[in-house]
Scaffold this active site. Sequence first.
Site, PDB file in Angstrom:
ATOM      1  N   LYS A  36      58.127 -28.761 112.976  1.00 43.11           N
ATOM      2  CA  LYS A  36      56.798 -28.137 112.850  1.00 43.11           C
ATOM      3  C   LYS A  36      56.923 -26.631 112.654  1.00 43.11           C
ATOM      4  O   LYS A  36      56.322 -26.065 111.739  1.00 43.11           O
ATOM      5  CB  LYS A  36      55.985 -28.424 114.121  1.00 43.11           C
ATOM      6  N   ASN A  37      57.720 -25.993 113.509  1.00 42.96           N
ATOM      7  CA  ASN A  37      57.750 -24.529 113.482  1.00 42.96           C
ATOM      8  C   ASN A  37      58.563 -23.957 112.318  1.00 42.96           C
ATOM      9  O   ASN A  37      58.608 -22.740 112.137  1.00 42.96           O
ATOM     10  CB  ASN A  37      58.234 -23.970 114.815  1.00 42.96           C
TER      11      ASN A  37
ATOM     12  N   CYS B  55      45.174 -17.733 124.464  1.00 45.53           N
ATOM     13  CA  CYS B  55      45.555 -19.141 124.316  1.00 45.53           C
ATOM     14  C   CYS B  55      46.060 -19.670 125.640  1.00 45.53           C
ATOM     15  O   CYS B  55      46.241 -18.911 126.592  1.00 45.53           O
ATOM     16  CB  CYS B  55      46.541 -19.299 123.170  1.00 45.53           C
TER      17      CYS B  55
ATOM     18  N   ARG C 222      49.474 -13.581 123.978  1.00 49.76           N
ATOM     19  CA  ARG C 222      49.989 -13.724 122.621  1.00 49.76           C
ATOM     20  C   ARG C 222      49.356 -12.783 121.593  1.00 49.76           C
ATOM     21  O   ARG C 222      48.731 -13.219 120.635  1.00 49.76           O
ATOM     22  CB  ARG C 222      49.877 -15.180 122.155  1.00 49.76           C
TER      23      ARG C 222
ATOM     24  N   ASP D 126      60.012 -23.524 124.520  1.00 51.09           N
ATOM     25  CA  ASP D 126      59.378 -24.781 124.101  1.00 51.09           C
ATOM     26  C   ASP D 126      60.034 -26.011 124.740  1.00 51.09           C
ATOM     27  O   ASP D 126      59.562 -27.130 124.542  1.00 51.09           O
ATOM     28  CB  ASP D 126      59.407 -24.913 122.566  1.00 51.09           C
TER      29      ASP D 126
ATOM     30  N   ARG E   6      49.651 -32.418 117.682  1.00 52.45           N
ATOM     31  CA  ARG E   6      49.934 -31.188 116.941  1.00 52.45           C
ATOM     32  C   ARG E   6      51.423 -31.078 116.610  1.00 52.45           C
ATOM     33  O   ARG E   6      51.780 -30.430 115.630  1.00 52.45           O
ATOM     34  CB  ARG E   6      49.552 -29.961 117.775  1.00 52.45           C
TER      35      ARG E   6
HETATM   36  N1  EPU Z   1      54.332 -10.922 121.271  1.00 49.80           N
HETATM   37  C1  EPU Z   1      53.745  -9.675 121.358  1.00 49.80           C
HETATM   38  N2  EPU Z   1      53.304  -9.094 120.198  1.00 49.80           N
HETATM   39  C2  EPU Z   1      53.420  -9.699 118.983  1.00 49.80           C
HETATM   40  C3  EPU Z   1      54.019 -10.974 118.910  1.00 49.80           C
HETATM   41  C4  EPU Z   1      54.478 -11.553 120.078  1.00 49.80           C
HETATM   42  O1  EPU Z   1      53.608  -9.104 122.430  1.00 49.80           O
HETATM   43  O2  EPU Z   1      52.979  -9.120 117.988  1.00 49.80           O
HETATM   44  C5  EPU Z   1      54.850 -11.560 122.502  1.00 49.80           C
HETATM   45  C6  EPU Z   1      54.164 -12.874 122.829  1.00 49.80           C
HETATM   46  O3  EPU Z   1      52.975 -12.665 123.537  1.00 49.80           O
HETATM   47  C7  EPU Z   1      55.235 -13.568 123.647  1.00 49.80           C
HETATM   48  C8  EPU Z   1      56.538 -13.100 122.981  1.00 49.80           C
HETATM   49  O4  EPU Z   1      56.193 -11.923 122.263  1.00 49.80           O
HETATM   50  O5  EPU Z   1      55.196 -13.120 124.963  1.00 49.80           O
HETATM   51  C9  EPU Z   1      57.183 -14.067 122.025  1.00 49.80           C
HETATM   52  O6  EPU Z   1      56.215 -14.622 121.177  1.00 49.80           O
HETATM   53  P1  EPU Z   1      56.515 -15.054 119.683  1.00 49.80           P
HETATM   54  O7  EPU Z   1      55.774 -14.144 118.766  1.00 49.80           O
HETATM   55  O8  EPU Z   1      57.972 -15.218 119.459  1.00 49.80           O
HETATM   56  O9  EPU Z   1      55.823 -16.475 119.613  1.00 49.80           O
HETATM   57  P2  EPU Z   1      55.129 -17.079 118.337  1.00 49.80           P
HETATM   58  O10 EPU Z   1      55.853 -16.618 117.136  1.00 49.80           O
HETATM   59  O11 EPU Z   1      53.667 -16.890 118.414  1.00 49.80           O
HETATM   60  C10 EPU Z   1      56.653 -19.201 118.142  1.00 49.80           C
HETATM   61  C11 EPU Z   1      56.451 -20.679 118.170  1.00 49.80           C
HETATM   62  C12 EPU Z   1      56.075 -21.112 119.576  1.00 49.80           C
HETATM   63  C13 EPU Z   1      57.205 -20.691 120.526  1.00 49.80           C
HETATM   64  C14 EPU Z   1      57.461 -19.184 120.411  1.00 49.80           C
HETATM   65  C15 EPU Z   1      58.641 -18.689 121.224  1.00 49.80           C
HETATM   66  C16 EPU Z   1      55.703 -21.106 115.908  1.00 49.80           C
HETATM   67  C17 EPU Z   1      54.615 -21.514 114.994  1.00 49.80           C
HETATM   68  N3  EPU Z   1      55.415 -21.030 117.213  1.00 49.80           N
HETATM   69  O12 EPU Z   1      55.414 -18.622 118.545  1.00 49.80           O
HETATM   70  O13 EPU Z   1      55.966 -22.524 119.556  1.00 49.80           O
HETATM   71  O14 EPU Z   1      56.878 -21.009 121.842  1.00 49.80           O
HETATM   72  O15 EPU Z   1      57.705 -18.834 119.033  1.00 49.80           O
HETATM   73  O16 EPU Z   1      59.808 -19.340 120.842  1.00 49.80           O
HETATM   74  O17 EPU Z   1      56.819 -20.862 115.481  1.00 49.80           O
HETATM   75  C18 EPU Z   1      55.104 -24.624 120.201  1.00 49.80           C
HETATM   76  O18 EPU Z   1      55.688 -25.120 119.226  1.00 49.80           O
HETATM   77  O19 EPU Z   1      54.581 -25.325 121.110  1.00 49.80           O
HETATM   78  C19 EPU Z   1      55.028 -23.171 120.338  1.00 49.80           C
HETATM   79  C20 EPU Z   1      54.157 -22.574 121.156  1.00 49.80           C
END
Ligand code: EPU
Length: 417
Positions: free
Chosen positions: A22-23, A117, A122, A305, A397
């Site tokens: 998915k990701n 969320c 996030r 995850d 999902r």
């Molecule tokens: N963060 C910030 N600012 C930003 C972006 C992120 O503060 O601009 C923080 C977030 O709040 C969090 C940390 O950085 O505390 C890491 O978040 P990240 O951005 O890496 O998460 P994401 O990209 O939104 C993806 C996966 C998630 C997975 C996380 C961490 C996808 C579509 N989603 O989310 O997957 O948990 O990386 O590995 O790739 C899931 O599949 O259930 C899922 C939630």
Amino acid sequence: MDKLKITGGRPLRGEVRISGAKNAALPIMCAALLSAKPLRLRNVPLLRDVSTMAKLLGEMGVRVERSPDGEVVLDAARIVHPAASYELVKTMRASVLVLGPLLARCGEAKVSLPGGCAIGARPVDQHVKGLQAMGATISIEHGYMQASARRLRGARIVMDLVTVTGTENLMMAAALAEGETLLENAAREPEVVDLARCLSAMGAKIEGAGSDKIRIQGVPSLGGAEHRVMPDRIETGTYLAAAAAAGGKIRLTGTAPESLDATLDKLREAGARIEIHGSSIDLEIARRPGAVSVRTAPYPAFATDMQAQFMALACVADGTALITETIFENRFMHAIELQRLGADIRLEGNTAVVKGVERLQGAAVMATDLRASAGLVIAGLVAEGDTVVDRIYHLDRGYEGLEKKLSALGARVERIG
Ligand code: EPU
């Protein structure tokens, strides 16, 4: 049919095939926005998030076609409406991945801010900061990020923290920017590497994906490509954790074992015997699992995850495990539900102290997010009697054919109204 009834107590035995990730599929679908030529994808999982992304791209004018064999063709010859509405973004945060590609290809984008969320705040400040460094103007108007740029230009961007979708968004934008972009403190997740592979097949010039420094030489345009989406390492880890908790012997085919080092190490530590043959993983466990502590951190460390699934495993393990969550501030909602099944869990800040019990007892529980639901399903498989997991739309999902796959492993599961 929003509940899953699980009658626990049976070991898992059998073989299932793992789906595409998915990701990885979600950012790769967004990469189609970067080119006027079609992108042909294989191994795209049939998931609600993938349909949501197809709908979102469709609203922009992208033609999306799925053939019965799982191939998806995305054709973004014309983008008529470079925008992502709150209605879709609030149901799937990964929608923010359209921001970078839209801006790079169309010079403008209007994307809803995702809002809070179930697992934490996030924010998307790193996505915004990076695009601004590349010359974009971004303002917040009525809950939307309104972004514009004549042509993005390469920049050196040091991210304040490791963000997976942030890295992906900036890498896609940089692919069409003028000059070189250097992303520092980039996410090293395998899904970032898979996206880089797809972008390279489209003609992008990217070096260093998989390390914390990614160098991208912008090109004026990208072409069409074919790409096979990598296997889902979290789906793989979920079935392995389920078998380690319930006992038995399973084989998972079509996996990417090299993306699962941290998970496999922890399962071995719990007493599982693991063998890898090419893209297949065999797991066998002959006794009650031992307690293993985990601490989540960006790849290649233990994945957030997989945290809920390992908490479920710890609930029935022999001994006490510490489960520490360092990525999201609110990712312990499943702990309270696991307690309803008789788990002994004490929350201390971002650590859950889990004392394994001999038996869990089936009960009604509520899913709060995708991976929390997976943890509850694992607990249900081990619990005595019936467990009914409510709100399993969360599972749809991210887990393709969950009941079918669990049934193939001998579990007694049934979707009920
Ligand atoms: N963060 C910030 N600012 C930003 C972006 C992120 O503060 O601009 C923080 C977030 O709040 C969090 C940390 O950085 O505390 C890491 O978040 P990240 O951005 O890496 O998460 P994401 O990209 O939104 C993806 C996966 C998630 C997975 C996380 C961490 C996808 C579509 N989603 O989310 O997957 O948990 O990386 O590995 O790739 C899931 O599949 O259930 C899922 C939630």
